[in-house]
Write a protein that holds these residues in place. Structure first.
Motif, PDB file in Angstrom:
ATOM      1  N   THR A  77      -5.117  -7.506 -41.737  1.00  0.00           N
ATOM      2  CA  THR A  77      -5.929  -7.995 -40.613  1.00  0.00           C
ATOM      3  C   THR A  77      -6.513  -6.813 -39.859  1.00  0.00           C
ATOM      4  O   THR A  77      -6.032  -5.678 -39.983  1.00  0.00           O
ATOM      5  CB  THR A  77      -5.069  -8.809 -39.638  1.00  0.00           C
ATOM      6  OG1 THR A  77      -4.161  -7.923 -38.954  1.00  0.00           O
ATOM      7  CG2 THR A  77      -4.299  -9.884 -40.352  1.00  0.00           C
ATOM      8  N   PRO A  78      -7.554  -7.031 -39.036  1.00  0.00           N
ATOM      9  CA  PRO A  78      -7.925  -6.026 -38.046  1.00  0.00           C
ATOM     10  C   PRO A  78      -6.777  -5.833 -37.047  1.00  0.00           C
ATOM     11  O   PRO A  78      -5.807  -6.609 -37.022  1.00  0.00           O
ATOM     12  CB  PRO A  78      -9.153  -6.636 -37.360  1.00  0.00           C
ATOM     13  CG  PRO A  78      -9.632  -7.707 -38.270  1.00  0.00           C
ATOM     14  CD  PRO A  78      -8.424  -8.212 -38.983  1.00  0.00           C
ATOM     15  N   GLY A  79      -6.887  -4.806 -36.216  1.00  0.00           N
ATOM     16  CA  GLY A  79      -5.908  -4.625 -35.159  1.00  0.00           C
ATOM     17  C   GLY A  79      -6.145  -5.594 -34.016  1.00  0.00           C
ATOM     18  O   GLY A  79      -7.233  -6.145 -33.846  1.00  0.00           O
ATOM     19  N   LEU A  80      -5.105  -5.842 -33.231  1.00  0.00           N
ATOM     20  CA  LEU A  80      -5.198  -6.700 -32.050  1.00  0.00           C
ATOM     21  C   LEU A  80      -4.618  -5.932 -30.869  1.00  0.00           C
ATOM     22  O   LEU A  80      -3.431  -5.586 -30.874  1.00  0.00           O
ATOM     23  CB  LEU A  80      -4.440  -8.006 -32.272  1.00  0.00           C
ATOM     24  CG  LEU A  80      -4.391  -8.986 -31.092  1.00  0.00           C
ATOM     25  CD1 LEU A  80      -5.791  -9.471 -30.715  1.00  0.00           C
ATOM     26  CD2 LEU A  80      -3.502 -10.187 -31.429  1.00  0.00           C
ATOM     27  N   GLU A  81      -5.468  -5.638 -29.888  1.00  0.00           N
ATOM     28  CA  GLU A  81      -5.022  -4.946 -28.672  1.00  0.00           C
ATOM     29  C   GLU A  81      -4.729  -5.983 -27.594  1.00  0.00           C
ATOM     30  O   GLU A  81      -5.573  -6.841 -27.307  1.00  0.00           O
ATOM     31  CB  GLU A  81      -6.090  -3.976 -28.179  1.00  0.00           C
ATOM     32  CG  GLU A  81      -5.688  -3.241 -26.899  1.00  0.00           C
ATOM     33  CD  GLU A  81      -6.831  -2.457 -26.298  1.00  0.00           C
ATOM     34  OE1 GLU A  81      -6.879  -1.244 -26.481  1.00  0.00           O
ATOM     35  OE2 GLU A  81      -7.698  -3.084 -25.646  1.00  0.00           O
ATOM     36  N   LEU A  82      -3.568  -5.904 -26.969  1.00  0.00           N
ATOM     37  CA  LEU A  82      -3.146  -6.843 -25.930  1.00  0.00           C
ATOM     38  C   LEU A  82      -2.733  -6.063 -24.689  1.00  0.00           C
ATOM     39  O   LEU A  82      -2.008  -5.062 -24.791  1.00  0.00           O
ATOM     40  CB  LEU A  82      -1.981  -7.698 -26.427  1.00  0.00           C
ATOM     41  CG  LEU A  82      -2.289  -8.558 -27.661  1.00  0.00           C
ATOM     42  CD1 LEU A  82      -1.037  -8.820 -28.460  1.00  0.00           C
ATOM     43  CD2 LEU A  82      -2.939  -9.863 -27.245  1.00  0.00           C
ATOM     44  N   GLU A  93       0.504   2.431 -34.603  1.00  0.00           N
ATOM     45  CA  GLU A  93       1.637   3.345 -34.688  1.00  0.00           C
ATOM     46  C   GLU A  93       2.887   2.503 -34.438  1.00  0.00           C
ATOM     47  O   GLU A  93       3.317   2.324 -33.296  1.00  0.00           O
ATOM     48  CB  GLU A  93       1.494   4.463 -33.660  1.00  0.00           C
ATOM     49  CG  GLU A  93       2.497   5.580 -33.816  1.00  0.00           C
ATOM     50  CD  GLU A  93       2.216   6.733 -32.864  1.00  0.00           C
ATOM     51  OE1 GLU A  93       3.112   7.043 -32.055  1.00  0.00           O
ATOM     52  OE2 GLU A  93       1.112   7.302 -32.920  1.00  0.00           O
ATOM     53  N   ALA A  94       3.460   1.997 -35.526  1.00  0.00           N
ATOM     54  CA  ALA A  94       4.445   0.922 -35.423  1.00  0.00           C
ATOM     55  C   ALA A  94       5.782   1.413 -34.890  1.00  0.00           C
ATOM     56  O   ALA A  94       6.349   2.397 -35.368  1.00  0.00           O
ATOM     57  CB  ALA A  94       4.629   0.269 -36.777  1.00  0.00           C
ATOM     58  N   LEU A 118       3.156  -5.339 -37.802  1.00  0.00           N
ATOM     59  CA  LEU A 118       3.391  -4.054 -37.167  1.00  0.00           C
ATOM     60  C   LEU A 118       3.111  -4.177 -35.679  1.00  0.00           C
ATOM     61  O   LEU A 118       2.055  -4.684 -35.272  1.00  0.00           O
ATOM     62  CB  LEU A 118       2.470  -2.985 -37.769  1.00  0.00           C
ATOM     63  CG  LEU A 118       2.368  -2.920 -39.301  1.00  0.00           C
ATOM     64  CD1 LEU A 118       1.450  -1.777 -39.714  1.00  0.00           C
ATOM     65  CD2 LEU A 118       3.739  -2.772 -39.922  1.00  0.00           C
ATOM     66  N   ILE A 119       4.027  -3.705 -34.831  1.00  0.00           N
ATOM     67  CA  ILE A 119       3.877  -3.756 -33.382  1.00  0.00           C
ATOM     68  C   ILE A 119       4.154  -2.372 -32.831  1.00  0.00           C
ATOM     69  O   ILE A 119       5.158  -1.729 -33.198  1.00  0.00           O
ATOM     70  CB  ILE A 119       4.844  -4.776 -32.744  1.00  0.00           C
ATOM     71  CG1 ILE A 119       4.642  -6.164 -33.369  1.00  0.00           C
ATOM     72  CG2 ILE A 119       4.638  -4.845 -31.235  1.00  0.00           C
ATOM     73  CD1 ILE A 119       5.673  -7.181 -32.926  1.00  0.00           C
ATOM     74  N   TYR A 162      -0.074  -3.103 -29.413  1.00  0.00           N
ATOM     75  CA  TYR A 162      -1.006  -3.261 -30.523  1.00  0.00           C
ATOM     76  C   TYR A 162      -0.296  -3.921 -31.695  1.00  0.00           C
ATOM     77  O   TYR A 162       0.887  -3.667 -31.959  1.00  0.00           O
ATOM     78  CB  TYR A 162      -1.580  -1.902 -30.942  1.00  0.00           C
ATOM     79  CG  TYR A 162      -2.266  -1.198 -29.788  1.00  0.00           C
ATOM     80  CD1 TYR A 162      -3.619  -1.366 -29.568  1.00  0.00           C
ATOM     81  CD2 TYR A 162      -1.530  -0.399 -28.910  1.00  0.00           C
ATOM     82  CE1 TYR A 162      -4.246  -0.745 -28.506  1.00  0.00           C
ATOM     83  CE2 TYR A 162      -2.147   0.219 -27.837  1.00  0.00           C
ATOM     84  CZ  TYR A 162      -3.505   0.036 -27.639  1.00  0.00           C
ATOM     85  OH  TYR A 162      -4.121   0.646 -26.574  1.00  0.00           O
ATOM     86  N   VAL A 163      -1.023  -4.782 -32.417  1.00  0.00           N
ATOM     87  CA  VAL A 163      -0.444  -5.562 -33.499  1.00  0.00           C
ATOM     88  C   VAL A 163      -1.395  -5.530 -34.700  1.00  0.00           C
ATOM     89  O   VAL A 163      -2.616  -5.552 -34.550  1.00  0.00           O
ATOM     90  CB  VAL A 163      -0.209  -7.030 -33.075  1.00  0.00           C
ATOM     91  CG1 VAL A 163       0.505  -7.804 -34.171  1.00  0.00           C
ATOM     92  CG2 VAL A 163       0.576  -7.100 -31.765  1.00  0.00           C
ATOM     93  N   GLN A 164      -0.822  -5.465 -35.901  1.00  0.00           N
ATOM     94  CA  GLN A 164      -1.563  -5.608 -37.149  1.00  0.00           C
ATOM     95  C   GLN A 164      -0.651  -6.274 -38.162  1.00  0.00           C
ATOM     96  O   GLN A 164       0.575  -6.061 -38.126  1.00  0.00           O
ATOM     97  CB  GLN A 164      -2.040  -4.245 -37.670  1.00  0.00           C
ATOM     98  CG  GLN A 164      -2.888  -4.312 -38.936  1.00  0.00           C
ATOM     99  CD  GLN A 164      -3.262  -2.941 -39.468  1.00  0.00           C
ATOM    100  OE1 GLN A 164      -2.597  -1.935 -39.157  1.00  0.00           O
ATOM    101  NE2 GLN A 164      -4.312  -2.870 -40.264  1.00  0.00           N
ATOM    102  N   ALA A 165      -1.208  -7.090 -39.044  1.00  0.00           N
ATOM    103  CA  ALA A 165      -0.407  -7.758 -40.074  1.00  0.00           C
ATOM    104  C   ALA A 165      -0.883  -7.327 -41.456  1.00  0.00           C
ATOM    105  O   ALA A 165      -2.087  -7.302 -41.730  1.00  0.00           O
ATOM    106  CB  ALA A 165      -0.502  -9.274 -39.936  1.00  0.00           C
ATOM    107  N   LEU A 166       0.080  -6.977 -42.320  1.00  0.00           N
ATOM    108  CA  LEU A 166      -0.181  -6.632 -43.713  1.00  0.00           C
ATOM    109  C   LEU A 166       0.408  -7.726 -44.592  1.00  0.00           C
ATOM    110  O   LEU A 166       1.580  -8.094 -44.437  1.00  0.00           O
ATOM    111  CB  LEU A 166       0.444  -5.283 -44.072  1.00  0.00           C
ATOM    112  CG  LEU A 166       0.102  -4.094 -43.162  1.00  0.00           C
ATOM    113  CD1 LEU A 166       0.861  -2.855 -43.624  1.00  0.00           C
ATOM    114  CD2 LEU A 166      -1.392  -3.830 -43.156  1.00  0.00           C
ATOM    115  N   LEU A 167      -0.386  -8.271 -45.515  1.00  0.00           N
ATOM    116  CA  LEU A 167       0.050  -9.351 -46.385  1.00  0.00           C
ATOM    117  C   LEU A 167       0.173  -8.829 -47.808  1.00  0.00           C
ATOM    118  O   LEU A 167      -0.751  -8.173 -48.316  1.00  0.00           O
ATOM    119  CB  LEU A 167      -0.941 -10.518 -46.361  1.00  0.00           C
ATOM    120  CG  LEU A 167      -0.827 -11.503 -45.186  1.00  0.00           C
ATOM    121  CD1 LEU A 167      -1.159 -10.815 -43.864  1.00  0.00           C
ATOM    122  CD2 LEU A 167      -1.748 -12.697 -45.403  1.00  0.00           C
TER     123      LEU A 167
END
Length: 796
Positions: A787-792, A738-739, A719-720, A770-775
């Motif tokens: 995963t946790p979120g990743l703020e860039l 908020e993808a 999700l981006i 912001y990025v998050q991955a769902l497996l």
């Protein structure tokens, strides 16, 4: 021993069984990174065995180990290929120097500042002060050939943190030791763990208000299994000797050092020695008849306490000696030890026959102009630079010096001698009268430091205030601020009139009008390590490197009359991630925009510190940069400065290309940052991770590692978006983005690197995404793991 041969001899020496003693000097040497040396038992035949290069390691603080194979083994606290330290070996003639292990990542340990032991299984065991999942340190093992590096135990703060002592293998074959911090109230622990990492037990948790704190050195064990150790501080002020069963039972204080007179010693910072006569021997760094330390002995039940020698700065080795290391028992029953000081200030090796004669110097170290200039320089109104060195000089207690901006005209103005103080760590300030004001963190009339005044030519030195722990606090190691009202403002690290965690004070420049502005309670942050600043609003602002419980630092503010004390931001050491950073050892800077800027020496995504911004009212805390231990450096310890062009400049203590620190600058308008936020959730695959390898730089390729414990390929949805979200799932967990874009992809077992080219448009500088991955995880209750979120934040 000259500075080119080495400075700051290690706390303990190793007897080689060949008539020679072996040791380490943590600084100096041919390249300035420390050295290894040997000398005969009578002090003759001194020889340097090895000079560290930095790439092999630097700062070898600890006792060398003579292995069962006849080789020497040791640790270097920093340097090496990762900048986090090394484990090394060499022959007793200096040949065959080999690095067995480079510490390269926080997850596998950093800063091995304790020596090694060889256990009954033939492997080497040691500790790292930091690193591990929670940044609190770990126990490790490694074979003598460098193979099989294994993490035996990781501390999490609750069961201990920051081990500083060499391990002991007990009679039952388990490892025993002490941590300086952690435990129930973050004041240290005694622990036990089997060689394979099983059966870990916290045998005792120290509490200053119950017994004491900071058992900073190792343990010894009697034939009945009882363990003996010492603390640096206690409720009565000066620490104690304790005993405890190897199962944690029977904790007893067998000797309390006398705070009222300090004649028997203060601050035992070395391990005790249980000699063949059944008595315990040790050294105290301070106290004694001249406040320069003692050598003592006592029975294991606390009786028969006797000061064998009280070090005197005017007699023993000429300087204030400060015996820091554990004693070594020689075959003839005499003692061998090391002390700071010496005629040249970098340390001495002494011999003591116990019969009553004062210690004799075997080897004297030289560093006349001063050693360890830790505080930033002062550019005075006369155009000269003034600074301090924490040790060195004729008396070993440090120096105050000046020199021209081109490096010429170096001159030592003050040599600290114990009575005037020792270890001036803090920044100097220039008063309106043109004089210099500063603090020495140790010694003085009461043994707890001094506040002094001196003219810029070195004349007129006077102690304005001797710190006494009880009344005004002790160890003023953070330097001074000259306030707009003409008063001096400062802090103490320990003691105080109400509590024992130090506090903040004000005093007039003539030494009158001392006021205790605030005493740190056990529920507040404490231990400021850099000077306060005065904000544009007239309030005082500072950082504290420690705080209650598992906390490890905070940003605080108060009015100049002591009212209105408030914590603007806690920087906690938690059992999980520490994205904001913790342990802020440097002071703050008020930027041109009116916000406060500072650094935390640890924490962040890589565990190596952060650079942060916070509004002066405590709102809008933001991490601007994370230190990675590599190109960006590690552990920023110095205060920031802001140049006229608006850029921030600073330095790190470690890391960088050579592992020995970096100088950096930050453009506040366009800084690339990255951090994890929120919490992922697990399935049968555990909690996957999403970590950027580097900041998202404009025009560069961004690599993000998606890690999973899956053993087969699985489908993931990345999700981006341009904003965060907090969308709860029915069976727990949250969607954190908020993808705007959802990318399906197949994820291989282990770690998959996702690469994306960043735009090269300056107009996008500062833009966040912001990025998050769902497996997919069919065996999980949610059907997913996240995963946790990743703020860039895009930047330069």
């Amino acid at each position: 021993m000259t500075q080119s041969e080495g400075n700051d001899v290690s706390r303990e020496l190793c007897e080689g069984g060949d008539g020679f003693l072996y040791g380490a000097a943590e600084s100096g040497g041919a390249l300035g990174f420390g050295s290894l040396f040997c000398l005969a038992m009578d002090g003759s035949n001194f020889a340097v065995l090895h000079d560290f290069t930095g790439a092999e390691g630097r700062t070898p603080r600890c006792r060398l180990l003579l292995g069962s194979d006849g080789a020497l083994y040791g640790t270097a606290e920093s340097g090496g290929s990762g900048g986090f330290g090394t484990i090394y070996t060499l022959a007793r003639d200096g040949s065959g120097f080999t690095v067995l292990h480079h510490f390269t990542a926080p997850a596998t340990g950093t800063r091995p500042n304790a020596g090694l032991i060889e256990a009954s299984d033939g492997a080497l065991y040691g500790t790292t002060r930091f690193g591990g999942t929670n940044g609190a340190g770990m126990v490790y093992s490694i074979a003598r050939d460098g193979s099989g590096y294994t993490i035996v135990h990781k501390w999490d703060g609750a069961n201990g943190a920051w081990p500083a002592a060499e391990l002991l293998q007990g009679l039952d074959g388990a490892l025993y030791g002490a941590t300086e911090y952690g435990g129930a109230v973050d004041e240290g622990t005694v622990f036990r763990v089997d060689l394979d990492g099983s059966n870990f037990q916290m045998l005792h948790s120290f509490d200053l208000f119950v017994d004491g704190r900071w058992s900073v050195r190792g343990l010894c064990q009697a034939a009945d299994g009882t363990l003996y150790g010492a603390t640096t501080l206690s409720l009565l002020g000066d620490g104690f000797v304790y005993r405890i069963g190897d199962d944690g039972s029977g904790f007893t204080i067998v000797h309390q050092f006398d705070d009222s007179s300090a004649k028997d010693g203060q601050h035992t910072k070395s391990a005790l020695l249980l000699a063949s006569d059944g008595l315990l021997y040790g050294t105290a760094e301070r106290g004694g008849s001249s406040s320069d330390g003692t050598c003592f002995r006592l029975a294991t039940d606390g009786s028969q306490f006797e000061v064998l020698h009280s070090f005197d700065g005017s007699l023993d080795f000429r300087p204030s000696s400060r015996p820091l290391g554990a004693l070594h028992l020689l075959a003839d029953g005499s003692l061998l030890g090391t002390a700071a000081g010496g005629n040249g200030s970098a340390g001495v090796i002494f011999h003591h026959d116990i019969a009553g004669a004062p210690p004799a110097t075997l080897l004297e170290l030289t560093a006349v102009q001063g050693v360890s200039p830790n505080a930033r320089l002062l550019l005075a109104t006369d155009g000269l630079l003034y600074g301090t060195a924490t040790s060195g000089g004729t008396f070993g207690g440090g120096t105050l010096y000046r020199f021209a901006e081109d490096g010429s005209s170096f001159e030592v103005l003050v040599e600290f001698d114990g009575a005037s103080g020792e270890a001036p760590n803090g920044v100097l300030v220039e008063g309106g009268d043109g004089a210099l004001y500063g603090t020495a963190s140790k010694a003085g009339a009461h043994g707890w430091g001094t506040l002094f005044k001196v003219n810029k030519d070195g004349s007129g030195f006077v102690v304005l205030l001797p710190f006494d722990w009880r009344t005004v606090g002790g160890e003023p190691n953070a330097g001074l601020l000259l306030g707009s009202d003409g008063r001096l403002f400062g802090s103490t690290r320990t003691g105080g009139p109400l509590f024992s965690n130090g506090g903040l004070f004000a005093i007039a420049t003539d030494g009158s009008g001392f006021v205790s502005l605030h005493d740190f309670t056990s529920a507040e942050p404490w231990s400021p390590r850099d000077a306060l600043i005065e904000g544009s609003d007239g309030r005082l602002y500072g950082t504290a490197s420690a705080s209650n419980g598992l906390g490890s630092g905070a940003i605080f503010a108060l009015n100049k009359d002591g009212s209105g004390f408030v914590v603007l931001k806690h920087l906690p050491l938690s059992s999980g991630a520490n994205p904001d950073g913790y342990a802020p050892n440097a002071g703050l800077l008020e930027g041109a925009d009116g916000a406060l800027y500072g650094t935390a020496s640890l924490g962040g995504s890589f565990g190596e510190g952060t650079l942060f911004r916070i509004e002066i009212d405590g709102s809008d805390f933001e991490v601007l940069a994370e230190f990675d231990g590599a190109g960006r450096g590690a552990r920023p310890q110095a205060a920031l400065i802001q140049a006229p062009d608006g850029l921030l400049y600073g330095a790190t203590e470690w890391g960088g290309e050579n592992g020995v620190g970096t100088l950096f600058r930050v453009d506040l308008g366009c800084t690339a940052t990255w951090r994890n936020y929120g919490s992922g959730f697990d399935g049968t695959l555990g909690v996957p991770t999403l970590v950027a390898q580097a900041p998202p730089l404009l025009g560069a390729t961004l690599d993000v590692d998606l890690g999973s414990s899956a053993t087969v390929s699985t489908l993931a949805f990345v999700l981006i978006g341009e904003d965060t979200a907090a969308l709860p799932l029915r069976k727990g967990g949250e969607i954190l983005v908020e993808a705007l874009i959802i990318l399906p992809m197949s994820i291989a077992p282990g770690t998959t690197t996702l690469s994306e080219d960043m735009p090269n448009d300056p107009a996008l500088c500062g833009v966040r995404f912001y990025v998050q991955a769902l497996l997919l995880d069919s065996g999980a209750a949610r059907g997913l793991a996240s995963t946790p979120g990743l703020e860039l934040r895009l930047g330069l």
